[in-house]
Write an enzyme that holds these catalytic residues in place. Structure first.
Site, short mmCIF file in Angstrom:
data_model
loop_
_atom_site.label_atom_id
_atom_site.label_comp_id
_atom_site.label_asym_id
_atom_site.label_seq_id
_atom_site.Cartn_x
_atom_site.Cartn_y
_atom_site.Cartn_z
CG ASP A 1 14.30 83.55 -3.42
OD1 ASP A 1 14.59 83.27 -4.61
OD2 ASP A 1 13.36 83.00 -2.81
CD GLU B 1 11.71 79.15 -7.03
OE1 GLU B 1 10.88 78.28 -7.37
OE2 GLU B 1 12.62 78.93 -6.20
#
Length: 393
Positions: free
Chosen positions: A84, A141
């Site tokens: 991400d 994350e």
């Protein structure tokens, strides 16, 4: 068993440097935020499938897990990369800068994903291992306390894709590209968030004696909180208590009803973590009560400490030393940032490594950050060698 010089080497990946850079720059130009990584996951899954992996999508959201078994070995290893991006407006001016306003890969997850893809292609092509390889491409994350690691665990990661040990990596700005930073035991901090609402009695600014001013109580509390680490934590231990936000009032002639504060609390030991929470709660109650106000506390424990297992850290250190030489393997200091890889390490032994991103690299989460493409072949070769060494015959 393979001879040492038969395991993956840097020279095996040098011909792939431009290809890996192209993949990384494509991902950099198309960032997706936590829980929105649909296109990134599709891109990753299709490549893995084309190389012959058994691929499972949508694990804990947009998570992708690729498995490959070679031979009849009983050992199983997992390697994780995060996918991400962050809600940051990019300011690099690069030709491959983010095409999506307000989103960018400011933490290097584009590089983490690319390195594991590079290793995946090599391992699928050479198949010089004996056992089961699990490649975990994790979403979210950066999501905070409710993150992708825990979501994948809750979705049955350990039961559906069993493995003996897990390894992960993060780039490290300030260290020379191509170097590794290693540390056994605690590495990255636990991260907790505290939201405090102070309730007083509002009124006219000219008549403070008829009010209970929450701003005065809040300011006193901010100063008191500075003593928590200085006077309650063992000086040989590391901890951080930061008041990140304070909000109250909208007009100069009004004493407001409430004031709110938000804290970031970091620690490296469970006992210190408990001390911090106990003292923060006690100070909030006593300080606010002393001004005639009341307080509500929302204390949320986030990611635990990243704790590298000694045996797996020793093994990973051997791998990187063989790959790049002892002079490029450096001791890693304690890092006050947090990482949701810690959730995996609470259940399985493993090691989290740091890979140099260049001495002149912008810091993580900066709008000027960019992953160092010269580290891609190093990271990919390391993951390939680590998998081969762990899954030897």
């Amino acid at each position: 068993m393979l001879r040492d010089n038969s395991y993956a080497r840097l020279s095996d990946f040098e011909p792939k440097a431009q290809e890996l850079a192209a993949i990384r720059q494509h991902l950099h130009a198309h960032p997706e935020l936590s829980f929105e990584e649909a296109e990134t996951a599709r891109f990753v899954a299709e490549k893995l499938q084309s190389w012959g992996y058994e691929v499972t999508r949508n694990v804990g959201g947009h998570g992708v897990v690729a498995r490959m078994k070679v031979g009849d070995g009983t050992r199983s290893v997992a390697i994780r990369a995060d996918m991400d991006a962050l809600p940051i407006e990019e300011e690099t001016g690069l030709a491959y800068a983010s095409q999506f306003p307000g989103k960018m890969h400011a933490c290097g997850h584009d590089g983490h994903t690319t390195m594991l893809l590079g290793a995946a292609e090599y391992l699928a092509r050479t198949r010089r291992f004996d056992g089961t390889l699990n490649l975990i491409f994790q979403p979210a994350e950066e999501a905070g306390a409710v993150s992708g690691a825990q979501a994948m665990i809750d979705d049955g990661l350990f039961e559906r894709f069993p493995f003996d040990a897990i390894f992960g990596l993060h780039n490290h700005p300030g260290a020379p590209a191509g170097t590794f930073l290693m540390r056994s035991g605690p590495l990255m901090a636990a991260s907790d968030t505290v939201d405090i609402t102070i309730r007083g009695k509002g009124g006219h600014a000219s008549r403070p004696h008829l009010t209970v001013d929450p701003i005065v109580a809040a300011c006193s509390l901010v100063m008191a909180l500075q003593t928590v680490v200085a006077r309650n934590v063992d000086p040989t231990q590391a901890a951080v208590v930061t008041v990140g936000t304070i909000h109250s009032g909208k007009a100069t002639n009004v004493i407001p009803e409430t004031a709110t504060l938000s804290l970031s609390v970091r620690s490296f030991e469970p006992k210190v973590r408990d001390v911090l929470e106990r003292r923060i709660r006690a100070l909030v109650a006593s300080q606010v009560e002393g001004y005639g106000a009341t307080a509500e506390i929302d204390y949320v424990r986030g990611h635990p400490v990243v704790v590298n297992a000694p045996e797996e850290t020793e093994f990973a250190t051997e791998v990187v030393t063989e790959l790049v030489g002892a002079e490029k393997v450096l001791p890693c200091p304690l890092i006050p940032g947090s990482e949701d890889f810690s959730h995996f390490l609470e259940h399985k032994p493993g090691c989290f490594l740091r890979l140099g991103n260049g001495e002149n690299s912008a810091i993580l989460h900066s709008p000027k950050f960019d992953f160092a493409d010269e580290s891609l072949t190093t990271g990919a070769a390391m993951w390939a060698r680590l998998a081969e060494r762990y899954l030897h015959d």
